[in-house]
Design a protein around this motif. Structure first.
Motif, PDB file in Angstrom:
ATOM      1  N   PRO A  87       0.825  -1.210   0.000  1.00 38.21           N
ATOM      2  CA  PRO A  87       0.000   0.000   0.000  1.00 38.21           C
ATOM      3  C   PRO A  87       0.861   1.262   0.000  1.00 38.21           C
ATOM      4  O   PRO A  87       1.943   1.278   0.590  1.00 38.21           O
ATOM      5  CB  PRO A  87      -0.795  -0.096   1.304  1.00 38.21           C
ATOM      6  N   LEU A  88       0.362   2.285  -0.680  1.00 34.04           N
ATOM      7  CA  LEU A  88       1.074   3.562  -0.748  1.00 34.04           C
ATOM      8  C   LEU A  88       0.092   4.715  -0.587  1.00 34.04           C
ATOM      9  O   LEU A  88      -1.048   4.623  -1.054  1.00 34.04           O
ATOM     10  CB  LEU A  88       1.785   3.715  -2.097  1.00 34.04           C
ATOM     11  N   PRO A  89       0.553   5.798   0.037  1.00 32.40           N
ATOM     12  CA  PRO A  89      -0.295   6.997   0.114  1.00 32.40           C
ATOM     13  C   PRO A  89      -0.545   7.536  -1.299  1.00 32.40           C
ATOM     14  O   PRO A  89       0.304   7.430  -2.184  1.00 32.40           O
ATOM     15  CB  PRO A  89       0.526   7.991   0.931  1.00 32.40           C
ATOM     16  N   MET A  90      -1.708   8.125  -1.501  1.00 31.10           N
ATOM     17  CA  MET A  90      -2.079   8.657  -2.807  1.00 31.10           C
ATOM     18  C   MET A  90      -1.047   9.673  -3.302  1.00 31.10           C
ATOM     19  O   MET A  90      -0.672   9.667  -4.465  1.00 31.10           O
ATOM     20  CB  MET A  90      -3.461   9.295  -2.735  1.00 31.10           C
ATOM     21  N   ARG A  91      -0.567  10.530  -2.411  1.00 30.95           N
ATOM     22  CA  ARG A  91       0.410  11.549  -2.809  1.00 30.95           C
ATOM     23  C   ARG A  91       1.711  10.908  -3.292  1.00 30.95           C
ATOM     24  O   ARG A  91       2.328  11.351  -4.245  1.00 30.95           O
ATOM     25  CB  ARG A  91       0.673  12.503  -1.651  1.00 30.95           C
ATOM     26  N   LYS A  92       2.131   9.827  -2.634  1.00 30.28           N
ATOM     27  CA  LYS A  92       3.360   9.117  -3.024  1.00 30.28           C
ATOM     28  C   LYS A  92       3.171   8.477  -4.400  1.00 30.28           C
ATOM     29  O   LYS A  92       4.093   8.478  -5.219  1.00 30.28           O
ATOM     30  CB  LYS A  92       3.695   8.065  -1.968  1.00 30.28           C
ATOM     31  N   LEU A  93       1.989   7.947  -4.656  1.00 30.34           N
ATOM     32  CA  LEU A  93       1.700   7.380  -5.978  1.00 30.34           C
ATOM     33  C   LEU A  93       1.819   8.452  -7.058  1.00 30.34           C
ATOM     34  O   LEU A  93       2.372   8.209  -8.123  1.00 30.34           O
ATOM     35  CB  LEU A  93       0.297   6.764  -6.010  1.00 30.34           C
ATOM     36  N   ALA A  94       1.295   9.632  -6.768  1.00 25.99           N
ATOM     37  CA  ALA A  94       1.378  10.739  -7.730  1.00 25.99           C
ATOM     38  C   ALA A  94       2.836  11.080  -8.010  1.00 25.99           C
ATOM     39  O   ALA A  94       3.220  11.305  -9.167  1.00 25.99           O
ATOM     40  CB  ALA A  94       0.625  11.957  -7.214  1.00 25.99           C
ATOM     41  N   GLN A  95       3.663  11.103  -6.979  1.00 29.77           N
ATOM     42  CA  GLN A  95       5.086  11.393  -7.173  1.00 29.77           C
ATOM     43  C   GLN A  95       5.743  10.319  -8.032  1.00 29.77           C
ATOM     44  O   GLN A  95       6.494  10.633  -8.955  1.00 29.77           O
ATOM     45  CB  GLN A  95       5.803  11.489  -5.824  1.00 29.77           C
ATOM     46  N   LYS A  96       5.478   9.064  -7.730  1.00 32.90           N
ATOM     47  CA  LYS A  96       6.096   7.962  -8.474  1.00 32.90           C
ATOM     48  C   LYS A  96       5.640   7.931  -9.930  1.00 32.90           C
ATOM     49  O   LYS A  96       6.415   7.585 -10.813  1.00 32.90           O
ATOM     50  CB  LYS A  96       5.814   6.624  -7.795  1.00 32.90           C
ATOM     51  N   LEU A  97       4.376   8.287 -10.173  1.00 33.56           N
ATOM     52  CA  LEU A  97       3.854   8.300 -11.537  1.00 33.56           C
ATOM     53  C   LEU A  97       4.102   9.629 -12.241  1.00 33.56           C
ATOM     54  O   LEU A  97       3.767   9.791 -13.406  1.00 33.56           O
ATOM     55  CB  LEU A  97       2.353   7.990 -11.531  1.00 33.56           C
ATOM     56  N   LYS A  98       4.646  10.586 -11.487  1.00 33.25           N
ATOM     57  CA  LYS A  98       4.924  11.923 -12.024  1.00 33.25           C
ATOM     58  C   LYS A  98       3.676  12.564 -12.631  1.00 33.25           C
ATOM     59  O   LYS A  98       3.645  12.974 -13.778  1.00 33.25           O
ATOM     60  CB  LYS A  98       6.060  11.864 -13.050  1.00 33.25           C
ATOM     61  N   CYS A  99       2.624  12.576 -11.802  1.00 32.11           N
ATOM     62  CA  CYS A  99       1.375  13.199 -12.238  1.00 32.11           C
ATOM     63  C   CYS A  99       0.712  13.885 -11.043  1.00 32.11           C
ATOM     64  O   CYS A  99       1.195  13.791  -9.919  1.00 32.11           O
ATOM     65  CB  CYS A  99       0.442  12.163 -12.865  1.00 32.11           C
ATOM     66  N   GLU A 100      -0.367  14.568 -11.317  1.00 37.39           N
ATOM     67  CA  GLU A 100      -1.101  15.284 -10.276  1.00 37.39           C
ATOM     68  C   GLU A 100      -1.874  14.300  -9.391  1.00 37.39           C
ATOM     69  O   GLU A 100      -2.368  13.282  -9.883  1.00 37.39           O
ATOM     70  CB  GLU A 100      -2.086  16.261 -10.910  1.00 37.39           C
ATOM     71  N   PRO A 101      -2.007  14.612  -8.089  1.00 42.23           N
ATOM     72  CA  PRO A 101      -2.788  13.742  -7.207  1.00 42.23           C
ATOM     73  C   PRO A 101      -4.216  13.508  -7.713  1.00 42.23           C
ATOM     74  O   PRO A 101      -4.760  12.416  -7.549  1.00 42.23           O
ATOM     75  CB  PRO A 101      -2.784  14.491  -5.877  1.00 42.23           C
ATOM     76  N   SER A 102      -4.815  14.506  -8.368  1.00 39.32           N
ATOM     77  CA  SER A 102      -6.182  14.316  -8.881  1.00 39.32           C
ATOM     78  C   SER A 102      -6.224  13.234  -9.959  1.00 39.32           C
ATOM     79  O   SER A 102      -7.215  12.512 -10.080  1.00 39.32           O
ATOM     80  CB  SER A 102      -6.742  15.632  -9.427  1.00 39.32           C
ATOM     81  N   ASN A 103      -5.145  13.092 -10.736  1.00 39.35           N
ATOM     82  CA  ASN A 103      -5.088  12.018 -11.737  1.00 39.35           C
ATOM     83  C   ASN A 103      -5.043  10.655 -11.053  1.00 39.35           C
ATOM     84  O   ASN A 103      -5.689   9.704 -11.498  1.00 39.35           O
ATOM     85  CB  ASN A 103      -3.864  12.171 -12.645  1.00 39.35           C
ATOM     86  N   VAL A 104      -4.276  10.574  -9.966  1.00 41.18           N
ATOM     87  CA  VAL A 104      -4.178   9.314  -9.223  1.00 41.18           C
ATOM     88  C   VAL A 104      -5.539   8.951  -8.649  1.00 41.18           C
ATOM     89  O   VAL A 104      -5.944   7.783  -8.684  1.00 41.18           O
ATOM     90  CB  VAL A 104      -3.103   9.407  -8.113  1.00 41.18           C
ATOM     91  N   THR A 105      -6.267   9.935  -8.160  1.00 41.70           N
ATOM     92  CA  THR A 105      -7.607   9.686  -7.618  1.00 41.70           C
ATOM     93  C   THR A 105      -8.483   9.026  -8.676  1.00 41.70           C
ATOM     94  O   THR A 105      -9.160   8.027  -8.398  1.00 41.70           O
ATOM     95  CB  THR A 105      -8.247  11.007  -7.130  1.00 41.70           C
ATOM     96  N   GLY A 106      -8.463   9.542  -9.892  1.00 45.33           N
ATOM     97  CA  GLY A 106      -9.261   8.967 -10.970  1.00 45.33           C
ATOM     98  C   GLY A 106      -8.830   7.562 -11.333  1.00 45.33           C
ATOM     99  O   GLY A 106      -9.670   6.686 -11.574  1.00 45.33           O
ATOM    100  N   ILE A 107      -7.522   7.327 -11.371  1.00 44.82           N
ATOM    101  CA  ILE A 107      -7.012   5.986 -11.701  1.00 44.82           C
ATOM    102  C   ILE A 107      -7.420   4.994 -10.621  1.00 44.82           C
ATOM    103  O   ILE A 107      -7.890   3.890 -10.909  1.00 44.82           O
ATOM    104  CB  ILE A 107      -5.482   6.021 -11.888  1.00 44.82           C
ATOM    105  N   VAL A 108      -7.254   5.390  -9.349  1.00 39.33           N
ATOM    106  CA  VAL A 108      -7.633   4.502  -8.242  1.00 39.33           C
ATOM    107  C   VAL A 108      -9.144   4.260  -8.268  1.00 39.33           C
ATOM    108  O   VAL A 108      -9.600   3.132  -8.041  1.00 39.33           O
ATOM    109  CB  VAL A 108      -7.155   5.055  -6.879  1.00 39.33           C
ATOM    110  N   ASP A 109      -9.927   5.286  -8.581  1.00 37.61           N
ATOM    111  CA  ASP A 109     -11.387   5.109  -8.692  1.00 37.61           C
ATOM    112  C   ASP A 109     -11.716   3.997  -9.690  1.00 37.61           C
ATOM    113  O   ASP A 109     -12.542   3.122  -9.415  1.00 37.61           O
ATOM    114  CB  ASP A 109     -12.064   6.402  -9.162  1.00 37.61           C
TER     115      ASP A 109
END
Length: 144
Positions: free
Chosen positions: A55-77
């Motif tokens: 498991p990873l925090p959403m913000r950390k995922l955004a950093q690793k994927l080099k994208c905005e946290p809102s994009n990660v939210t949509g992908i996780v959704d």
């Protein structure tokens, strides 16, 4: 003498850089093809692959994927809707949302890794010593 970062690279260095770029392009194409076999986008597959490590925090995922946290939210959704990921509170700080792969998500991530053909076939043509040398050289490059 000019500082190292201002000198023009020699032809051998340029050749290596071009080959690395080609390897990266082929890897991404192969990854996208493997993702499509599971009806995933490349971004969804990459995020799921990251979650397969834990498991990873959403913000950390955004950093690793080099994208905005809102994009990660949509992908996780979208992964959540398919039962491949879930959100959890961080045990250390319940205000932080963690994303985690479900059992099905872990299975799909494993299938994705096993479905990558680009690297497997050429690497199989190298001896164990050549693969170890390549691994060690790549690690040295990344650590530099």
């Amino acid at each position: 003498m000019a500082p190292p970062h201002t000198r023009r690279p020699d032809q051998l260095t340029l050749d290596v850089v071009e080959l690395i770029a080609e390897v990266v392009a082929r890897y991404h194409a192969d990854y996208d093809e493997a993702a499509a076999e599971h009806a995933l986008t490349g971004a969804q597959a990459k995020l799921l692959s990251l979650l397969s490590l834990g498991p990873l925090p959403m913000r950390k995922l955004a950093q690793k994927l080099k994208c905005e946290p809102s994009n990660v939210t949509g992908i996780v959704d979208r992964l959540e809707a398919r039962g491949l990921a879930e959100r959890r509170p961080d045990p250390a700080d319940r205000r932080i949302k963690m994303a985690a792969a479900t059992e099905e998500g872990l299975r799909v991530a494993r299938d994705l890794r096993e479905g990558l053909h680009f690297a497997r076939e050429p690497l199989a043509g190298l001896s164990a010593q050549e693969r170890a040398t390549l691994r060690d050289l790549l690690r040295r490059m990344l650590d530099a």
